[in-house]
Design an enzyme around this catalytic site. Structure first.
Site, PDB file in Angstrom:
ATOM      1  N   TYR A  66      55.899 -14.158  18.947  1.00  0.00           N
ATOM      2  CA  TYR A  66      55.859 -15.027  17.770  1.00  0.00           C
ATOM      3  C   TYR A  66      56.669 -14.468  16.600  1.00  0.00           C
ATOM      4  O   TYR A  66      56.781 -13.261  16.424  1.00  0.00           O
ATOM      5  CB  TYR A  66      54.418 -15.211  17.301  1.00  0.00           C
ATOM      6  CG  TYR A  66      53.594 -16.063  18.218  1.00  0.00           C
ATOM      7  CD1 TYR A  66      53.902 -17.410  18.408  1.00  0.00           C
ATOM      8  CD2 TYR A  66      52.510 -15.537  18.901  1.00  0.00           C
ATOM      9  CE1 TYR A  66      53.139 -18.195  19.242  1.00  0.00           C
ATOM     10  CE2 TYR A  66      51.739 -16.328  19.737  1.00  0.00           C
ATOM     11  CZ  TYR A  66      52.061 -17.651  19.901  1.00  0.00           C
ATOM     12  OH  TYR A  66      51.309 -18.431  20.724  1.00  0.00           O
ATOM     13  N   ARG A 122      49.710 -14.053  25.013  1.00  0.00           N
ATOM     14  CA  ARG A 122      51.012 -14.186  25.677  1.00  0.00           C
ATOM     15  C   ARG A 122      51.258 -12.982  26.567  1.00  0.00           C
ATOM     16  O   ARG A 122      52.010 -12.089  26.248  1.00  0.00           O
ATOM     17  CB  ARG A 122      52.055 -14.355  24.624  1.00  0.00           C
ATOM     18  CG  ARG A 122      51.752 -15.687  23.959  1.00  0.00           C
ATOM     19  CD  ARG A 122      52.901 -16.338  23.502  1.00  0.00           C
ATOM     20  NE  ARG A 122      52.729 -17.763  23.636  1.00  0.00           N
ATOM     21  CZ  ARG A 122      53.481 -18.606  23.000  1.00  0.00           C
ATOM     22  NH1 ARG A 122      54.453 -18.185  22.244  1.00  0.00           N
ATOM     23  NH2 ARG A 122      53.292 -19.886  23.160  1.00  0.00           N
ATOM     24  N   ASP A 149      48.835 -21.378  29.680  1.00  0.00           N
ATOM     25  CA  ASP A 149      49.280 -21.512  28.291  1.00  0.00           C
ATOM     26  C   ASP A 149      49.656 -22.959  27.950  1.00  0.00           C
ATOM     27  O   ASP A 149      50.738 -23.426  28.302  1.00  0.00           O
ATOM     28  CB  ASP A 149      50.464 -20.564  28.085  1.00  0.00           C
ATOM     29  CG  ASP A 149      50.927 -20.513  26.644  1.00  0.00           C
ATOM     30  OD1 ASP A 149      50.355 -21.234  25.804  1.00  0.00           O
ATOM     31  OD2 ASP A 149      51.865 -19.760  26.363  1.00  0.00           O
ATOM     32  N   SER A 187      52.880 -23.501  25.734  1.00  0.00           N
ATOM     33  CA  SER A 187      54.144 -23.507  26.479  1.00  0.00           C
ATOM     34  C   SER A 187      54.341 -24.811  27.226  1.00  0.00           C
ATOM     35  O   SER A 187      55.416 -25.412  27.162  1.00  0.00           O
ATOM     36  CB  SER A 187      54.182 -22.370  27.496  1.00  0.00           C
ATOM     37  OG  SER A 187      54.284 -21.140  26.851  1.00  0.00           O
ATOM     38  N   GLN A 195      50.324 -16.816  31.642  1.00  0.00           N
ATOM     39  CA  GLN A 195      51.405 -17.798  31.464  1.00  0.00           C
ATOM     40  C   GLN A 195      51.040 -19.167  32.030  1.00  0.00           C
ATOM     41  O   GLN A 195      51.336 -20.188  31.416  1.00  0.00           O
ATOM     42  CB  GLN A 195      52.687 -17.294  32.130  1.00  0.00           C
ATOM     43  CG  GLN A 195      53.640 -16.699  31.110  1.00  0.00           C
ATOM     44  CD  GLN A 195      54.861 -16.048  31.739  1.00  0.00           C
ATOM     45  OE1 GLN A 195      54.955 -15.914  32.958  1.00  0.00           O
ATOM     46  NE2 GLN A 195      55.786 -15.650  30.907  1.00  0.00           N
TER      47      GLN A 195
END
Ligand code: NAD
Length: 376
Positions: free
Chosen positions: A231, A123, A131, A134, A128
């Site tokens: 997390y 992360r 991912d 996500s 991004q």
């Protein structure tokens, strides 16, 4: 010889997504790769063989597609048997559910493939766009609210009609990560009165900025800020007790509850007990987005509407798969963004760096090599 990228039809039950779209096929071809896709691979996501062929991909039966493949893309990692004919050491970029599917990881090591687990994407800002957690969670958060609204026997928005007023639904979102934020936004757009909670204090402002009300444990410390890698971890017994008390008093007043709480590498935390379900009004609906990871709600079962104490408990084993076309488009772009970011023109293939490569690589050279799976 040009790098060969192969994509198989997903074989897991209920999987409707596909790891390649005509858009990403075209982009891989533009990088100089040969792209091959199994017949019918995109049909459940409204992508025809013709559209893939037009984008420059070879379309054929599984064995022909996978033959001599250097890289195989998947949504859920295929069984190693389906990879027979791929090159020795071929990369397989897909989701592996590595903590729970250790036998599959071991099989990849034994067969000599390099498993690249997209769930382990770090992360960090530059990752991004790669991912998949996500991109898929965002869609899942949206679909959870729509499904709950559909099961609910009342309307979401307040309506003033000649026959009288319809009250706005009260929606409570538990767990405000990517899915929870989208659930809040979706419920707001539908006109509900929304509140939300999380263990990470950083989410309080995010909840407020979406126009929802934060409901937080005040007397016991939660996770300050974002938490490691964004997390959450398992909470103390003291925190759990305080949270249960807070939730008990709040939940009885809610019409809809959406739970999204996850802890990487562990079963989902239990947030709602059967007694708390019983405290809700008849006709209330709970959507348990964590149902496939063990569930946040006592009694929830994947792909079933469980009715307990006049409350309906819903949850899909594959929520993003209920939006197959968008979920595939975003998943496929995540994979393209990942491989293209590391493209080495001279080698004609991606060459991974340590920060991302070592994070996602599960197996290499016949061994399980990921430090999250082989604790020192
Ligand atoms: P997740 O799916 O792991 O968990 C969902 C949410 O449940 C999290 O917000 C978590 O804090 C919460 N939760 C866990 N245990 C709980 C409990 N007992 N009670 C209440 N809530 C609980 O989380 P996620 O959606 O993957 O996102 C976590 C964070 O990571 C977010 O802040 C997100 O913005 C961030 N993120 C960063 C990047 C990046 O920088 N590349 C990418 C994705 C997400």
């Amino acid at each position: 010889m040009a790098l060969r990228i192969a994509v198989l039809r997903e074989r897991a039950p209920g999987e409707s997504r596909v790891a390649l779209t005509p858009e990403t096929a075209k982009k891989f071809v533009a990088l100089g790769a040969v792209v091959a896709v199994e017949e019918g691979a995109g049909l459940a996501a409204a992508l025809t063989d013709g559209a893939f062929a037009e984008a420059g991909a070879e379309v054929g039966p599984a064995a022909a597609v996978v033959k001599d493949a250097d890289i195989v893309l998947g949504v859920q990692a295929p069984d190693t048997a389906a990879l027979a004919g791929a090159r020795r050491g071929a990369w397989v970029a897909a989701t592996f559910d590595p903590f729970r599917e250790s036998a599959r990881v071991a099989a990849y090591a034994e067969a000599g493939y390099e498993a690249l687990s997209m769930e382990f994407m770090p992360r960090i800002t530059r990752a991004q766009s790669m991912d998949v957690l996500s991109s898929q969670s965002n869609l899942a958060g949206y679909k959870a609210v729509l499904t709950a609204a559909n099961v609910y026997g009342r309307a979401f928005p307040m309506m003033m009609t000649a026959a009288g007023t319809v009250q706005a639904a009260k929606v409570f979102v538990m767990g405000v990560g990517v899915a929870g934020l989208q659930a809040i936004a979706t419920a707001k757009r539908l006109g509900a009165q929304v509140s939300a909670t999380d263990v990470r204090s950083a989410t309080k402002e995010q909840i407020q900025s979406l126009g929802a009300k934060p409901i937080f444990v005040e007397n016991v410390a939660g996770i300050e800020g974002e938490g490691s890698g964004g997390y959450a971890t398992e909470m103390s017994d003291e925190y759990k007790a305080a949270q249960a008390e807070l939730v008990s008093s709040h939940i009885a007043k809610q019409d809809i509850v959406i739970t999204t709480a996850l802890i990487p590498g562990r079963p989902a935390p239990r947030l709602i007990s059967d007694a708390q379900v019983a405290s809700m009004k008849p006709g209330s609906v709970i959507f348990d987005l964590a149902v496939a990871q063990g569930g946040n709600v006592e009694g929830s079962r994947p792909d079933e509407v469980v009715e307990k104490h006049e409350v309906k408990i819903v949850g899909y084993s594959n929520t993003a798969g209920h939006l197959a076309a968008d979920a595939s488009a975003l998943f496929a772009r995540n994979l393209y963004n990942f491989l293209s970011a590391f493209w080495d023109e001279e080698a004609g293939r991606p060459v991974l760096d340590e920060e991302i490569g070592d994070a996602v690589r599960l197996t290499q050279g016949g061994k399980v090599v990921n430090e999250r799976l082989t604790p020192a």
